[in-house]
Motif scaffolding. Structure first.
Motif, PDB file in Angstrom:
ATOM      1  N   TYR A 179      -4.447  -2.607  -8.533  1.00 16.07           N
ATOM      2  CA  TYR A 179      -4.953  -1.859  -7.397  1.00 16.07           C
ATOM      3  C   TYR A 179      -6.169  -2.581  -6.832  1.00 16.07           C
ATOM      4  O   TYR A 179      -7.050  -3.006  -7.569  1.00 16.07           O
ATOM      5  CB  TYR A 179      -5.311  -0.434  -7.812  1.00 16.07           C
ATOM      6  N   SER A 209      -4.040   0.495  -2.103  1.00 13.50           N
ATOM      7  CA  SER A 209      -3.476  -0.842  -1.873  1.00 13.50           C
ATOM      8  C   SER A 209      -3.413  -1.577  -3.205  1.00 13.50           C
ATOM      9  O   SER A 209      -4.227  -1.345  -4.096  1.00 13.50           O
ATOM     10  CB  SER A 209      -4.340  -1.631  -0.893  1.00 13.50           C
ATOM     11  N   SER A 221       0.840  -1.196   0.000  1.00 16.37           N
ATOM     12  CA  SER A 221       0.000   0.000   0.000  1.00 16.37           C
ATOM     13  C   SER A 221       0.876   1.248   0.000  1.00 16.37           C
ATOM     14  O   SER A 221       2.043   1.205   0.401  1.00 16.37           O
ATOM     15  CB  SER A 221      -0.942   0.020   1.203  1.00 16.37           C
ATOM     16  N   GLN A 272      -1.953  -5.503  -5.203  1.00 12.04           N
ATOM     17  CA  GLN A 272      -1.442  -6.861  -5.028  1.00 12.04           C
ATOM     18  C   GLN A 272      -0.534  -7.217  -6.187  1.00 12.04           C
ATOM     19  O   GLN A 272      -0.689  -6.717  -7.299  1.00 12.04           O
ATOM     20  CB  GLN A 272      -2.578  -7.876  -4.910  1.00 12.04           C
TER      21      GLN A 272
END
Length: 153
Positions: free
Chosen positions: A130, A116, A98, A118
């Motif tokens: 996102y 945030s 993040s 991944q």
């Protein structure tokens, strides 16, 4: 001599063919995730950056990534669907998953955007997507139509 040159060409051809087989990713384009796309509106949904009496100047708005302390907006353009200015930015990716960003609207008005993301790994490449946005502590969802988040001031 003819036989050796012929064998050399065959060997070169075999090596080139095998190199092409080993690189499965050479013809694959990595998926490029959408950037952080956002608009800035009032409670009524009216754009605060364009129009006859804008509250903020499009050129004064900055999004600062606290990890890099640099301006990260790379595009500002009028969007017909939104009927206002659509900003596009990307933040620095870090190990925490993040980033905290500061939205400077003018000298007296700064807000916080939390993003945030991944990590998505495949055999050929790594991308990031996102997964979460919050603006001044309130969760935001992307528009299905434009992929933008709406920042309400």
């Amino acid at each position: 001599m003819k036989i050796q040159i012929s064998n050399l060409f065959k060997l070169i051809a075999i090596v080139l063919i095998l190199q092409g087989c080993d690189d499965e990713c050479s013809d694959v384009d990595p998926f490029q995730p959408l950037p952080i796309r956002f608009e800035i509106v009032n409670e009524s949904g009216e754009d605060l950056v364009s129009g006859p009496n804008p509250r903020y100047s499009v050129d004064s708005i900055q999004l600062i990534d606290t990890d890099k302390t640099s301006q990260i907006i790379y595009s500002r353009e009028y969007n017909e669907i939104l009927k206002g200015i659509l900003f596009q930015a990307d933040c620095a990716i870090n190990n925490s998953g993040s980033s905290q960003l500061y939205l400077h609207l003018n000298q007296n008005d700064t807000d916080t955007l939390l993003v945030s993301y991944q990590k998505n790994e495949s055999k050929c490449f790594t991308t990031y997507s996102y997964t979460y946005f919050s603006f001044n502590g309130k969760e935001l969802l992307r528009s299905a139509e434009t992929g933008a988040i709406t920042l309400v001031k």
